[in-house]
Design a protein around this motif. Structure first.
Motif, mmCIF file in Angstrom:
data_model
loop_
_atom_site.group_PDB
_atom_site.id
_atom_site.type_symbol
_atom_site.label_atom_id
_atom_site.label_comp_id
_atom_site.label_asym_id
_atom_site.label_seq_id
_atom_site.Cartn_x
_atom_site.Cartn_y
_atom_site.Cartn_z
ATOM 1 N N ASN A 209 6.108 0.614 4.998
ATOM 2 C CA ASN A 209 6.987 0.566 3.832
ATOM 3 C C ASN A 209 6.801 -0.732 3.060
ATOM 4 O O ASN A 209 6.885 -0.761 1.825
ATOM 5 N N PHE A 210 6.586 -1.816 3.780
ATOM 6 C CA PHE A 210 6.352 -3.107 3.130
ATOM 7 C C PHE A 210 5.073 -3.060 2.299
ATOM 8 O O PHE A 210 5.034 -3.542 1.152
ATOM 9 N N LEU A 211 4.010 -2.453 2.844
ATOM 10 C CA LEU A 211 2.755 -2.319 2.097
ATOM 11 C C LEU A 211 2.932 -1.406 0.889
ATOM 12 O O LEU A 211 2.389 -1.666 -0.189
ATOM 13 N N ILE A 212 3.708 -0.317 1.061
ATOM 14 C CA ILE A 212 3.979 0.579 -0.060
ATOM 15 C C ILE A 212 4.724 -0.154 -1.160
ATOM 16 O O ILE A 212 4.428 0.013 -2.354
ATOM 17 N N PHE A 213 5.707 -0.987 -0.764
ATOM 18 C CA PHE A 213 6.463 -1.746 -1.756
ATOM 19 C C PHE A 213 5.550 -2.683 -2.550
ATOM 20 O O PHE A 213 5.662 -2.767 -3.781
ATOM 21 N N LEU A 214 4.638 -3.368 -1.857
ATOM 22 C CA LEU A 214 3.698 -4.252 -2.555
ATOM 23 C C LEU A 214 2.798 -3.451 -3.495
ATOM 24 O O LEU A 214 2.520 -3.881 -4.622
ATOM 25 N N ASN A 215 2.355 -2.272 -3.060
ATOM 26 C CA ASN A 215 1.487 -1.443 -3.897
ATOM 27 C C ASN A 215 2.236 -0.913 -5.117
ATOM 28 O O ASN A 215 1.691 -0.865 -6.224
ATOM 29 N N ILE A 216 3.500 -0.515 -4.926
ATOM 30 C CA ILE A 216 4.319 -0.039 -6.054
ATOM 31 C C ILE A 216 4.511 -1.153 -7.080
ATOM 32 O O ILE A 216 4.404 -0.938 -8.292
ATOM 33 N N THR A 217 4.808 -2.358 -6.575
ATOM 34 C CA THR A 217 4.984 -3.507 -7.476
ATOM 35 C C THR A 217 3.710 -3.766 -8.267
ATOM 36 O O THR A 217 3.747 -4.031 -9.482
ATOM 37 N N ARG A 218 2.537 -3.675 -7.599
ATOM 38 C CA ARG A 218 1.254 -3.896 -8.277
ATOM 39 C C ARG A 218 1.008 -2.840 -9.347
ATOM 40 O O ARG A 218 0.617 -3.166 -10.483
ATOM 41 N N MET A 219 1.250 -1.566 -9.018
ATOM 42 C CA MET A 219 1.012 -0.483 -9.986
ATOM 43 C C MET A 219 1.943 -0.593 -11.188
ATOM 44 O O MET A 219 1.525 -0.368 -12.335
#
Length: 325
Positions: A209-219
Protein backbone atom coordinates in the motif's frame (compact mmCIF):
# COMPACT_ATOMS: atom_id res chain seq x y z
CA UNK A 1 7.61 -27.38 33.17
CA UNK A 2 4.52 -27.32 35.35
CA UNK A 3 3.57 -30.49 37.21
CA UNK A 4 0.49 -31.69 39.12
CA UNK A 5 0.09 -34.88 41.08
CA UNK A 6 -2.99 -37.09 40.97
CA UNK A 7 -3.83 -37.95 44.58
CA UNK A 8 -6.76 -39.64 46.27
CA UNK A 9 -8.14 -36.13 47.04
CA UNK A 10 -7.86 -35.02 43.38
CA UNK A 11 -5.28 -33.00 41.49
CA UNK A 12 -2.70 -31.13 43.51
CA UNK A 13 -1.90 -27.45 42.94
CA UNK A 14 0.36 -26.69 39.95
CA UNK A 15 4.06 -26.64 40.82
CA UNK A 16 5.55 -24.16 40.18
CA UNK A 17 2.57 -21.73 40.07
CA UNK A 18 1.60 -20.32 36.68
CA UNK A 19 2.69 -16.78 37.49
CA UNK A 20 6.22 -18.04 38.22
CA UNK A 21 6.42 -20.43 35.27
CA UNK A 22 5.21 -17.75 32.83
CA UNK A 23 7.79 -15.29 34.19
CA UNK A 24 5.30 -12.43 34.32
CA UNK A 25 6.69 -9.01 35.11
CA UNK A 26 6.21 -7.89 38.71
CA UNK A 27 4.00 -4.83 39.02
CA UNK A 28 5.87 -3.44 41.99
CA UNK A 29 4.08 -1.57 44.75
CA UNK A 30 0.34 -1.24 45.23
CA UNK A 31 0.52 2.36 44.00
CA UNK A 32 2.10 1.21 40.73
CA UNK A 33 -0.53 -1.49 40.38
CA UNK A 34 -3.39 0.95 40.93
CA UNK A 35 -1.85 3.48 38.54
CA UNK A 36 -1.51 0.87 35.79
CA UNK A 37 -5.03 -0.36 36.44
CA UNK A 38 -6.42 3.20 36.08
CA UNK A 39 -4.32 3.67 32.95
CA UNK A 40 -5.78 0.61 31.22
CA UNK A 41 -9.32 1.41 32.39
CA UNK A 42 -9.01 4.92 30.91
CA UNK A 43 -7.61 3.52 27.67
CA UNK A 44 -10.45 0.98 27.45
CA UNK A 45 -13.08 3.71 27.93
CA UNK A 46 -11.45 5.82 25.21
CA UNK A 47 -11.23 3.10 22.60
CA UNK A 48 -14.72 1.81 23.46
CA UNK A 49 -16.10 5.30 22.73
CA UNK A 50 -13.99 5.43 19.56
CA UNK A 51 -15.17 2.10 18.17
CA UNK A 52 -18.80 2.85 19.11
CA UNK A 53 -18.66 6.21 17.31
CA UNK A 54 -16.97 4.66 14.28
CA UNK A 55 -19.45 1.78 14.04
CA UNK A 56 -22.45 4.13 14.26
CA UNK A 57 -21.02 6.41 11.54
CA UNK A 58 -20.10 3.44 9.31
CA UNK A 59 -23.57 1.87 9.62
CA UNK A 60 -25.14 5.21 8.66
CA UNK A 61 -22.76 5.52 5.69
CA UNK A 62 -23.60 1.98 4.50
CA UNK A 63 -27.30 2.85 4.78
CA UNK A 64 -26.81 5.98 2.65
CA UNK A 65 -24.87 4.12 -0.06
CA UNK A 66 -27.48 1.32 -0.08
CA UNK A 67 -30.64 3.48 -0.10
CA UNK A 68 -29.83 5.83 -3.00
CA UNK A 69 -29.80 4.02 -6.33
CA UNK A 70 -27.64 6.62 -8.06
CA UNK A 71 -24.83 5.85 -5.59
CA UNK A 72 -24.74 2.17 -6.63
CA UNK A 73 -21.42 1.71 -8.45
CA UNK A 74 -18.18 -0.30 -8.20
CA UNK A 75 -16.42 2.44 -6.24
CA UNK A 76 -19.10 2.71 -3.56
CA UNK A 77 -19.46 -1.09 -3.44
CA UNK A 78 -15.77 -1.29 -2.49
CA UNK A 79 -16.35 1.44 0.10
CA UNK A 80 -19.18 -0.62 1.65
CA UNK A 81 -16.90 -3.65 1.96
CA UNK A 82 -14.25 -1.41 3.48
CA UNK A 83 -16.76 -0.01 5.98
CA UNK A 84 -17.87 -3.54 6.85
CA UNK A 85 -14.29 -4.56 7.65
CA UNK A 86 -14.07 -1.66 10.14
CA UNK A 87 -17.37 -2.72 11.72
CA UNK A 88 -16.08 -6.30 12.03
CA UNK A 89 -12.90 -5.04 13.63
CA UNK A 90 -14.79 -3.03 16.25
CA UNK A 91 -17.12 -5.95 16.93
CA UNK A 92 -14.14 -8.30 17.32
CA UNK A 93 -12.53 -5.95 19.86
CA UNK A 94 -15.71 -5.91 21.96
CA UNK A 95 -16.05 -9.71 21.76
CA UNK A 96 -12.41 -10.22 22.71
CA UNK A 97 -12.73 -7.87 25.70
CA UNK A 98 -15.92 -9.59 26.90
CA UNK A 99 -14.32 -13.05 26.66
CA UNK A 100 -10.88 -12.26 28.09
CA UNK A 101 -11.50 -9.44 30.56
CA UNK A 102 -15.13 -9.75 31.69
CA UNK A 103 -14.19 -11.66 34.86
CA UNK A 104 -11.39 -10.02 36.86
CA UNK A 105 -10.95 -13.16 38.99
CA UNK A 106 -9.73 -15.11 35.94
CA UNK A 107 -6.14 -14.68 34.78
CA UNK A 108 -6.42 -14.42 31.00
CA UNK A 109 -2.77 -15.48 30.68
CA UNK A 110 -3.75 -18.99 31.77
CA UNK A 111 -7.02 -19.26 29.80
CA UNK A 112 -7.11 -21.96 27.14
CA UNK A 113 -10.77 -22.38 26.23
CA UNK A 114 -12.32 -22.91 22.81
CA UNK A 115 -14.33 -19.69 23.27
CA UNK A 116 -11.29 -17.48 23.87
CA UNK A 117 -9.38 -19.09 20.97
CA UNK A 118 -12.36 -18.52 18.66
CA UNK A 119 -12.57 -14.87 19.81
CA UNK A 120 -8.85 -14.35 19.08
CA UNK A 121 -9.15 -16.06 15.68
CA UNK A 122 -12.12 -13.84 14.74
CA UNK A 123 -10.19 -10.78 15.93
CA UNK A 124 -7.17 -11.70 13.78
CA UNK A 125 -9.43 -12.27 10.77
CA UNK A 126 -11.11 -8.87 11.17
CA UNK A 127 -7.74 -7.11 11.49
CA UNK A 128 -6.40 -8.86 8.39
CA UNK A 129 -9.59 -8.11 6.43
CA UNK A 130 -9.33 -4.45 7.45
CA UNK A 131 -5.76 -4.18 6.17
CA UNK A 132 -6.53 -5.99 2.92
CA UNK A 133 -9.60 -3.87 2.14
CA UNK A 134 -7.31 -0.92 2.82
CA UNK A 135 -5.06 -2.43 0.15
CA UNK A 136 -8.03 -2.87 -2.21
CA UNK A 137 -8.89 0.84 -1.85
CA UNK A 138 -5.34 1.70 -2.89
CA UNK A 139 -5.42 -0.76 -5.80
CA UNK A 140 -8.74 0.61 -6.99
CA UNK A 141 -7.58 4.24 -6.91
CA UNK A 142 -4.47 3.28 -8.87
CA UNK A 143 -6.65 1.40 -11.39
CA UNK A 144 -8.83 4.50 -11.83
CA UNK A 145 -5.78 6.58 -12.70
CA UNK A 146 -4.33 3.97 -15.04
CA UNK A 147 -7.63 3.47 -16.88
CA UNK A 148 -8.49 7.20 -16.97
CA UNK A 149 -11.43 7.17 -14.56
CA UNK A 150 -13.00 4.02 -15.98
CA UNK A 151 -13.06 0.65 -14.31
CA UNK A 152 -14.47 -2.69 -15.43
CA UNK A 153 -16.93 -4.39 -13.09
CA UNK A 154 -15.06 -7.67 -13.66
CA UNK A 155 -12.41 -6.45 -11.22
CA UNK A 156 -14.95 -6.48 -8.36
CA UNK A 157 -14.75 -10.24 -7.72
CA UNK A 158 -10.96 -10.03 -7.69
CA UNK A 159 -11.15 -7.29 -5.08
CA UNK A 160 -13.56 -9.38 -2.99
CA UNK A 161 -11.18 -12.35 -3.14
CA UNK A 162 -8.30 -10.15 -1.99
CA UNK A 163 -10.28 -8.39 0.75
CA UNK A 164 -12.10 -11.39 2.28
CA UNK A 165 -10.40 -14.45 0.77
CA UNK A 166 -6.74 -13.80 1.61
CA UNK A 167 -7.47 -13.13 5.32
CA UNK A 168 -9.66 -16.27 5.47
CA UNK A 169 -6.87 -18.47 4.07
CA UNK A 170 -4.24 -16.83 6.30
CA UNK A 171 -6.25 -17.25 9.50
CA UNK A 172 -7.11 -20.83 8.52
CA UNK A 173 -3.40 -21.67 8.13
CA UNK A 174 -2.63 -19.91 11.42
CA UNK A 175 -5.35 -21.81 13.32
CA UNK A 176 -4.19 -25.17 11.95
CA UNK A 177 -0.58 -24.30 12.81
CA UNK A 178 -1.44 -23.35 16.37
CA UNK A 179 -3.57 -26.47 16.84
CA UNK A 180 -0.78 -28.68 15.56
CA UNK A 181 2.36 -27.11 17.02
CA UNK A 182 1.52 -24.48 19.68
CA UNK A 183 -1.91 -25.13 21.18
CA UNK A 184 -1.19 -23.32 24.46
CA UNK A 185 -2.99 -20.49 26.21
CA UNK A 186 -5.51 -18.36 24.37
CA UNK A 187 -3.39 -17.76 21.25
CA UNK A 188 -3.07 -14.06 22.13
CA UNK A 189 0.71 -14.22 22.70
CA UNK A 190 2.69 -12.23 20.16
CA UNK A 191 6.06 -13.66 21.13
CA UNK A 192 5.34 -17.02 19.45
CA UNK A 193 7.21 -17.80 16.26
CA UNK A 194 3.89 -18.74 14.60
CA UNK A 195 2.66 -15.15 15.05
CA UNK A 196 4.55 -14.43 11.80
CA UNK A 197 1.85 -16.37 9.92
CA UNK A 198 -0.40 -13.36 10.72
CA UNK A 199 2.21 -10.61 10.92
CA UNK A 200 3.91 -11.28 7.55
CA UNK A 201 0.73 -10.79 5.42
CA UNK A 202 -0.11 -7.62 7.39
CA UNK A 203 3.36 -6.19 6.77
CA UNK A 204 3.11 -7.19 3.10
CA UNK A 205 -0.21 -5.33 2.73
CA UNK A 206 1.21 -2.27 4.50
CA UNK A 207 4.33 -1.99 2.34
CA UNK A 208 2.49 -2.72 -0.92
CA UNK A 209 0.00 0.00 0.00
CA UNK A 210 2.89 2.34 0.74
CA UNK A 211 4.35 1.69 -2.73
CA UNK A 212 0.91 2.20 -4.30
CA UNK A 213 0.57 5.51 -2.47
CA UNK A 214 3.95 6.69 -3.81
CA UNK A 215 2.98 5.60 -7.33
CA UNK A 216 -0.40 7.38 -7.12
CA UNK A 217 1.32 10.56 -5.94
CA UNK A 218 3.78 10.32 -8.87
CA UNK A 219 1.02 9.77 -11.46
CA UNK A 220 -1.08 12.64 -10.11
CA UNK A 221 1.92 15.00 -10.20
CA UNK A 222 2.62 14.06 -13.83
CA UNK A 223 -0.99 14.53 -14.90
CA UNK A 224 -1.42 17.87 -13.10
CA UNK A 225 1.74 19.39 -14.61
CA UNK A 226 0.95 18.09 -18.09
CA UNK A 227 0.56 21.18 -20.39
CA UNK A 228 -1.88 19.39 -22.73
CA UNK A 229 -4.36 18.62 -19.96
CA UNK A 230 -7.69 20.45 -20.14
CA UNK A 231 -8.86 22.67 -17.29
CA UNK A 232 -11.73 20.30 -16.42
CA UNK A 233 -9.46 17.27 -16.15
CA UNK A 234 -6.89 19.31 -14.19
CA UNK A 235 -9.54 20.29 -11.62
CA UNK A 236 -10.61 16.64 -11.44
CA UNK A 237 -7.03 15.53 -10.75
CA UNK A 238 -6.58 18.34 -8.19
CA UNK A 239 -9.61 17.07 -6.25
CA UNK A 240 -8.20 13.55 -6.42
CA UNK A 241 -4.83 14.85 -5.17
CA UNK A 242 -6.47 16.47 -2.14
CA UNK A 243 -8.37 13.28 -1.35
CA UNK A 244 -5.17 11.26 -1.74
CA UNK A 245 -3.33 13.45 0.76
CA UNK A 246 -6.26 13.08 3.17
CA UNK A 247 -6.20 9.31 2.69
CA UNK A 248 -2.58 8.90 3.86
CA UNK A 249 -3.67 7.46 7.24
CA UNK A 250 -6.29 5.31 5.51
CA UNK A 251 -3.67 3.72 3.27
CA UNK A 252 -1.91 2.50 6.42
CA UNK A 253 1.26 4.47 5.64
CA UNK A 254 1.53 5.50 9.32
CA UNK A 255 1.73 1.84 10.33
CA UNK A 256 5.08 1.58 8.51
CA UNK A 257 6.67 3.57 11.34
CA UNK A 258 5.57 1.06 13.98
CA UNK A 259 6.19 -1.96 11.76
CA UNK A 260 9.93 -1.22 11.65
CA UNK A 261 10.33 -1.17 15.45
CA UNK A 262 10.33 -4.16 17.82
CA UNK A 263 7.22 -4.79 19.91
CA UNK A 264 8.91 -3.74 23.18
CA UNK A 265 9.86 -0.26 21.87
CA UNK A 266 7.40 2.56 22.62
CA UNK A 267 4.72 0.27 24.04
CA UNK A 268 2.61 3.09 25.57
CA UNK A 269 2.73 5.20 22.41
CA UNK A 270 1.91 2.17 20.27
CA UNK A 271 -1.06 1.23 22.47
CA UNK A 272 -2.50 4.75 22.39
CA UNK A 273 -2.00 5.02 18.64
CA UNK A 274 -3.33 1.60 17.67
CA UNK A 275 -6.11 1.32 20.26
CA UNK A 276 -7.30 4.86 21.01
CA UNK A 277 -6.55 6.79 17.80
CA UNK A 278 -7.06 3.69 15.65
CA UNK A 279 -10.56 3.24 17.07
CA UNK A 280 -11.64 6.54 15.44
CA UNK A 281 -10.22 5.55 12.06
CA UNK A 282 -13.57 4.12 10.96
CA UNK A 283 -15.27 7.44 11.73
CA UNK A 284 -12.63 9.24 9.65
CA UNK A 285 -13.23 6.81 6.76
CA UNK A 286 -17.00 7.37 6.86
CA UNK A 287 -16.46 11.14 7.04
CA UNK A 288 -14.15 11.30 4.00
CA UNK A 289 -15.80 8.69 1.79
CA UNK A 290 -19.45 9.46 2.56
CA UNK A 291 -20.40 12.49 4.64
CA UNK A 292 -17.98 14.93 2.94
CA UNK A 293 -18.46 13.36 -0.50
CA UNK A 294 -19.96 15.98 -2.86
CA UNK A 295 -21.80 13.31 -4.87
CA UNK A 296 -23.44 11.92 -1.73
CA UNK A 297 -24.36 15.40 -0.46
CA UNK A 298 -25.93 16.32 -3.81
CA UNK A 299 -27.97 13.09 -3.86
CA UNK A 300 -29.19 13.67 -0.29
CA UNK A 301 -30.19 17.27 -1.11
CA UNK A 302 -31.99 16.14 -4.27
CA UNK A 303 -33.99 13.45 -2.44
CA UNK A 304 -34.69 15.82 0.48
CA UNK A 305 -36.08 18.43 -1.92
CA UNK A 306 -38.11 15.76 -3.68
CA UNK A 307 -39.56 14.58 -0.36
CA UNK A 308 -40.41 18.16 0.69
CA UNK A 309 -42.21 18.82 -2.59
CA UNK A 310 -44.11 15.57 -2.18
CA UNK A 311 -45.16 16.53 1.36
CA UNK A 312 -46.25 20.01 0.23
CA UNK A 313 -48.24 18.46 -2.61
CA UNK A 314 -49.99 16.06 -0.22
CA UNK A 315 -50.84 18.90 2.17
CA UNK A 316 -52.21 20.98 -0.73
CA UNK A 317 -54.33 18.05 -1.97
CA UNK A 318 -55.76 17.49 1.51
CA UNK A 319 -56.57 21.19 1.90
CA UNK A 320 -58.24 21.25 -1.54
CA UNK A 321 -60.34 18.21 -0.66
CA UNK A 322 -61.49 19.82 2.59
CA UNK A 323 -62.39 23.05 0.82
CA UNK A 324 -64.33 21.17 -1.88
CA UNK A 325 -66.16 19.11 0.70
Amino acid sequence: LIQRNCTEWGWSLPSPPYHRACQLETLGSNNDTEAKARHFVTMKVLYTCGYSTSMAALLLAIGIFSCFRKLHCTRNSIHIHFFTSFILRGTAVFIKDSVLFSDESIDHCTMSTVTCKAAIAFFQYSVLANFYWLLVEGLYLQTLLLLTFTCDRSYTWGYILIGWGVPMVTVGVWVLTRLQYDNHGCWDDYSSLYWWVIKAPILLAIFVNFLIFLNITRMLAQKIWCPDLSKTHKQQYMRLTKSTLLLIPLFGVHYVVFALFPKHVGVDARLYFELVLGSYQGFLVALLYCFLNGEVQAEIRRNWGKWQRSMESNVFNLATQDFTA
